[in-house]
Design an enzyme around this catalytic site. Structure first.
Site, PDB file in Angstrom:
ATOM      1  N   ASP A  84       3.110   8.772  -4.509  1.00  0.00           N
ATOM      2  CA  ASP A  84       3.085   8.193  -2.972  1.00  0.00           C
ATOM      3  C   ASP A  84       3.210   9.228  -1.982  1.00  0.00           C
ATOM      4  O   ASP A  84       4.329  10.094  -2.017  1.00  0.00           O
ATOM      5  CB  ASP A  84       4.112   7.170  -2.735  1.00  0.00           C
ATOM      6  CG  ASP A  84       3.494   5.819  -2.516  1.00  0.00           C
ATOM      7  OD1 ASP A  84       2.117   5.598  -2.272  1.00  0.00           O
ATOM      8  OD2 ASP A  84       4.207   4.665  -2.775  1.00  0.00           O
ATOM      9  N   GLU A 116      -1.102   5.151   2.743  1.00  0.00           N
ATOM     10  CA  GLU A 116      -1.390   3.900   3.317  1.00  0.00           C
ATOM     11  C   GLU A 116      -2.278   3.911   4.582  1.00  0.00           C
ATOM     12  O   GLU A 116      -1.827   4.736   5.469  1.00  0.00           O
ATOM     13  CB  GLU A 116       0.083   3.346   3.595  1.00  0.00           C
ATOM     14  CG  GLU A 116       0.969   2.918   2.430  1.00  0.00           C
ATOM     15  CD  GLU A 116       2.246   2.173   2.855  1.00  0.00           C
ATOM     16  OE1 GLU A 116       2.358   1.851   4.057  1.00  0.00           O
ATOM     17  OE2 GLU A 116       3.017   2.141   1.760  1.00  0.00           O
ATOM     18  N   GLU A 184      -2.525  -4.852  -1.059  1.00  0.00           N
ATOM     19  CA  GLU A 184      -1.109  -5.774  -1.484  1.00  0.00           C
ATOM     20  C   GLU A 184      -0.749  -6.886  -0.448  1.00  0.00           C
ATOM     21  O   GLU A 184      -1.309  -6.869   0.830  1.00  0.00           O
ATOM     22  CB  GLU A 184      -0.009  -4.622  -1.038  1.00  0.00           C
ATOM     23  CG  GLU A 184       1.476  -5.132  -1.189  1.00  0.00           C
ATOM     24  CD  GLU A 184       2.598  -4.206  -1.071  1.00  0.00           C
ATOM     25  OE1 GLU A 184       2.292  -3.074  -1.193  1.00  0.00           O
ATOM     26  OE2 GLU A 184       3.679  -4.638  -1.446  1.00  0.00           O
TER      27      GLU A 184
HETATM   28  O1  KIV Z   1       5.442   2.128  -3.431  1.00  0.00           O
HETATM   29  C1  KIV Z   1       5.328   1.283  -4.372  1.00  0.00           C
HETATM   30  O2  KIV Z   1       5.847   1.069  -5.197  1.00  0.00           O
HETATM   31  C2  KIV Z   1       3.849   0.701  -4.036  1.00  0.00           C
HETATM   32  C3  KIV Z   1       3.245  -0.411  -4.683  1.00  0.00           C
HETATM   33  C4  KIV Z   1       4.097  -1.729  -4.938  1.00  0.00           C
HETATM   34  C5  KIV Z   1       1.917  -0.362  -4.853  1.00  0.00           C
HETATM   35  O3  KIV Z   1       3.127   1.130  -3.187  1.00  0.00           O
END
Ligand code: KIV
Length: 266
Positions: A84, A116, A184
């Site tokens: 991420d 995102e 989500e």
């Molecule tokens: O940060 C995370 O774990 C996520 C998932 C819930 C998709 O973005």
């Protein structure tokens, strides 16, 4: 030779095979996951809550993601690893998004990064990143880094305008070059519609039955947090109780002087 993450996700969609993704943040669990059939690991910024104990993902830094992704990679180098991009490591400008993505790939050897939203800056960065050979995953619906403007952690896209906006963002992300999108907390019908209209696979969490794959937070599916019981979650184990039982048993044996025994001694 192992397929690339882009090839794997694309083929799964074409052959209608569901894609399984689980989050992970450390070496020990990564090693266990490496011995399972799961397709891919997400080093999510959910580590802000799950590992660091914050109430949102906002405090997570790029350094945190790099640190945890390196540990996960050491435990599960046989799995596709997505990292991420945390809050404020990519939203400021296209350049910032490219630099942060580049650092993650260079320093952790992850297979892909996830962003995102679908602002113009992000779309431009995705376009440039995929030209540079960097696989990017999108994330729409409830995007936790924006929970304040989304009215909290709740289902998105319930009214027609909002649903159309999310569908349009999904198409823009696809056009810009993402290889997959996390959806989500959306009504099941919207999750299905987006999945049908895109050529790339969607990965759902609380987005109904008909997305192309699923993702869950590892600690949630293992039932580690007793009080976390959202509707979309199924607990596949009760590690909370199992862990407490084991620790209480250990405590008891120490107090009763039955551990360590002769077998545990040199
Ligand atoms: O940060 C995370 O774990 C996520 C998932 C819930 C998709 O973005």
């Amino acid at each position: 030779m192992m397929k690339t993450i882009i090839q794997f996700f694309k083929e799964a969609k074409q052959t209608e095979k569901k894609i399984s993704v689980v989050t992970c943040y450390d070496y020990s669990f990564a090693k266990i996951i490496s011995e399972t059939n799961i397709d891919s690991i997400l080093v999510g910024d959910s580590l802000g809550m799950v590992i660091q104990g914050h109430s949102s993902t906002l405090p997570v830094t790029l350094e945190d993601i790099i640190y945890h992704t390196k540990a996960v990679k050491r435990g599960a180098s046989n799995k596709f690893i997505i990292a991420d991009l945390p809050f404020l490591s990519y939203q400021i400008s296209t350049e910032q998004c490219i630099l942060s993505s580049g650092r993650i790939l260079k320093e952790t050897d992850a297979d892909a990064v996830k962003v995102e939203g679908a602002t113009d800056e992000i779309l431009e960065a995705i376009f440039k990143l995929q030209k540079m050979g960097v696989p990017v995953m999108g994330h729409l619906g409830l995007t936790p880094q924006s929970f304040q403007v989304l009215g909290g952690y709740k289902v998105q896209g319930k009214d027609e305008n909002q649903a159309n906006e999310i569908l349009s963002d999904a198409k823009k992300l696809e056009q810009a070059g993402v290889y997959s999108i996390v959806l989500e907390m959306l009504p099941a019908s919207l999750g299905e519609k987006i999945s049908k209209e895109l050529k790339i696979p969607t990965i759902g969490i609380g987005a109904g039955l008909n997305t192309d794959g699923q993702v869950l937070v590892l600690q949630d599916l293992l039932g580690m947090n007793e009080s976390f019981t959202p509707k979309f979650l199924k607990k596949f184990a009760n590690l909370n109780q199992i862990t407490k039982n084991a620790i209480n048993e250990y405590n008891k044996e120490v107090k009763e002087k039955t551990f360590p025994s002769r077998e545990n001694s040199f």
